[in-house]
Scaffold this motif. Structure first.
Motif, mmCIF file in Angstrom:
data_model
loop_
_atom_site.group_PDB
_atom_site.id
_atom_site.type_symbol
_atom_site.label_atom_id
_atom_site.label_comp_id
_atom_site.label_asym_id
_atom_site.label_seq_id
_atom_site.Cartn_x
_atom_site.Cartn_y
_atom_site.Cartn_z
ATOM 1 N N ASP A 139 -1.142 -2.491 -4.439
ATOM 2 C CA ASP A 139 -0.643 -3.451 -5.420
ATOM 3 C C ASP A 139 -0.878 -4.834 -4.825
ATOM 4 O O ASP A 139 -0.252 -5.208 -3.823
ATOM 5 C CB ASP A 139 0.851 -3.237 -5.687
ATOM 6 C CG ASP A 139 1.403 -4.206 -6.731
ATOM 7 O OD1 ASP A 139 0.625 -5.042 -7.248
ATOM 8 O OD2 ASP A 139 2.610 -4.126 -7.020
ATOM 9 N N TYR A 141 -9.542 7.377 -1.213
ATOM 10 C CA TYR A 141 -9.012 6.262 -2.008
ATOM 11 C C TYR A 141 -7.719 5.789 -1.357
ATOM 12 O O TYR A 141 -7.185 6.419 -0.440
ATOM 13 C CB TYR A 141 -8.770 6.659 -3.467
ATOM 14 C CG TYR A 141 -7.549 7.523 -3.705
ATOM 15 C CD1 TYR A 141 -6.293 6.961 -3.967
ATOM 16 C CD2 TYR A 141 -7.645 8.915 -3.696
ATOM 17 C CE1 TYR A 141 -5.174 7.756 -4.192
ATOM 18 C CE2 TYR A 141 -6.533 9.711 -3.930
ATOM 19 C CZ TYR A 141 -5.300 9.129 -4.170
ATOM 20 O OH TYR A 141 -4.209 9.921 -4.392
ATOM 21 N N TYR A 142 -7.229 4.652 -1.844
ATOM 22 C CA TYR A 142 -5.924 4.161 -1.431
ATOM 23 C C TYR A 142 -5.307 3.457 -2.627
ATOM 24 O O TYR A 142 -6.018 2.774 -3.377
ATOM 25 C CB TYR A 142 -6.044 3.180 -0.239
ATOM 26 C CG TYR A 142 -4.950 3.368 0.772
ATOM 27 C CD1 TYR A 142 -3.628 3.133 0.425
ATOM 28 C CD2 TYR A 142 -5.215 3.811 2.060
ATOM 29 C CE1 TYR A 142 -2.610 3.330 1.332
ATOM 30 C CE2 TYR A 142 -4.202 4.012 2.968
ATOM 31 C CZ TYR A 142 -2.901 3.775 2.598
ATOM 32 O OH TYR A 142 -1.889 3.990 3.495
ATOM 33 N N ASP A 143 -4.011 3.624 -2.800
ATOM 34 C CA ASP A 143 -3.286 2.931 -3.858
ATOM 35 C C ASP A 143 -2.740 1.611 -3.321
ATOM 36 O O ASP A 143 -2.014 1.599 -2.316
ATOM 37 C CB ASP A 143 -2.107 3.784 -4.360
ATOM 38 C CG ASP A 143 -2.569 4.942 -5.230
ATOM 39 O OD1 ASP A 143 -3.562 4.770 -5.950
ATOM 40 O OD2 ASP A 143 -1.926 6.002 -5.186
ATOM 41 N N TYR A 197 0.838 -1.195 0.000
ATOM 42 C CA TYR A 197 0.000 0.000 0.000
ATOM 43 C C TYR A 197 0.867 1.237 0.000
ATOM 44 O O TYR A 197 1.943 1.262 0.566
ATOM 45 C CB TYR A 197 -0.998 -0.006 1.149
ATOM 46 C CG TYR A 197 -0.453 -0.127 2.563
ATOM 47 C CD1 TYR A 197 0.448 -1.115 2.933
ATOM 48 C CD2 TYR A 197 -0.876 0.755 3.558
ATOM 49 C CE1 TYR A 197 0.921 -1.216 4.238
ATOM 50 C CE2 TYR A 197 -0.415 0.657 4.858
ATOM 51 C CZ TYR A 197 0.491 -0.335 5.187
ATOM 52 O OH TYR A 197 0.963 -0.447 6.471
ATOM 53 N N ALA A 198 0.358 2.285 -0.661
ATOM 54 C CA ALA A 198 1.155 3.499 -0.863
ATOM 55 C C ALA A 198 0.556 4.667 -0.098
ATOM 56 O O ALA A 198 0.911 4.922 1.040
ATOM 57 C CB ALA A 198 1.270 3.816 -2.353
ATOM 58 N N GLY A 237 -3.168 7.004 0.970
ATOM 59 C CA GLY A 237 -4.621 6.897 1.079
ATOM 60 C C GLY A 237 -5.246 8.159 1.615
ATOM 61 O O GLY A 237 -5.684 8.195 2.761
#
Length: 204
Positions: free
Chosen positions: A110, A106-108, A95-96, A98
């Protein structure tokens, strides 16, 4: 009477004063002021968690959930709860960032593939469990090297920590983390007092 028994006085935006025990927090100020909807407190112009102690003579503003700033805090805390749900459901997820945004959050992530509608339903269900558990958000300030250790398996978080200019760090070479029930995130905050204050959300 000892020094530790002495009360503190803080002022509210309408000019009234609250007398509170030494070490009182924003949560206690909210209770004394009858501000049950408060989610964070502004202390001398700076937003802080309700759990933060108040200094003597501070100018205090209690921020309600329904205000613009209150909604921002709700959305930001929702992003953390979503990240906690995703990491619990998808082992190895990375996770990056949020943030809260104008109309939500939102949250980024992978997870090695795209999310599906079925994934979103599962994430929402896990979020509901986290909200029901009413987990407290707890702030911790650590050194840069400790932060890198905490996120040893999270390359995006390590990249963020390494890229932050020293002058932007919370306290010199220290950064702030937020924990709840084993989940940890790199964040300046502030946040809701606990996950149970997150009343409504929807993943799209």
């Amino acid at each position: 009477r000892t020094t530790s028994d002495m009360p503190i006085t803080v002022s509210l935006p309408d000019g009234s004063a609250l007398s509170l025990p030494e070490g009182a927090t924003g949560r206690e100020a909210a209770a004394a002021a009858g501000a049950a909807e408060a989610v964070v407190v502004r202390v001398d112009g700076e937003l802080r968690d309700l759990s933060a102690p108040l200094p003597e003579g501070a100018a205090v503003e209690l921020i309600a959930a329904g205000s613009d700033e209150g909604r921002h805090i709700l959305r930001h805390s929702a992003a953390h709860v979503m990240a906690q749900a995703v990491l619990g459901l998808f082992p190895g997820a990375q996770y990056a960032i949020g943030p809260a945004i104008e109309d939500g959050f939102y949250y980024d992530f992978d997870i090695g593939r795209a999310f599906t509608p079925e994934d979103l339903a599962a994430i929402e269900a896990r979020m509901a469990d986290i909200v029901t558990a009413d987990q407290p958000f707890e702030r911790e300030v650590v050194g840069k090297e400790e932060a890198l250790r905490v996120f040893a398996d999270q390359p995006f978080k390590r990249e963020i920590i390494e890229s932050v200019d020293e002058s932007e760090m919370a306290e010199g070479l220290r950064v702030s983390l937020y924990r709840n029930a084993g989940f940890v995130d790199l964040c300046r905050g502030p946040h809701l007092p606990s996950t149970g204050r997150l009343a409504a959300y929807r993943l799209l």
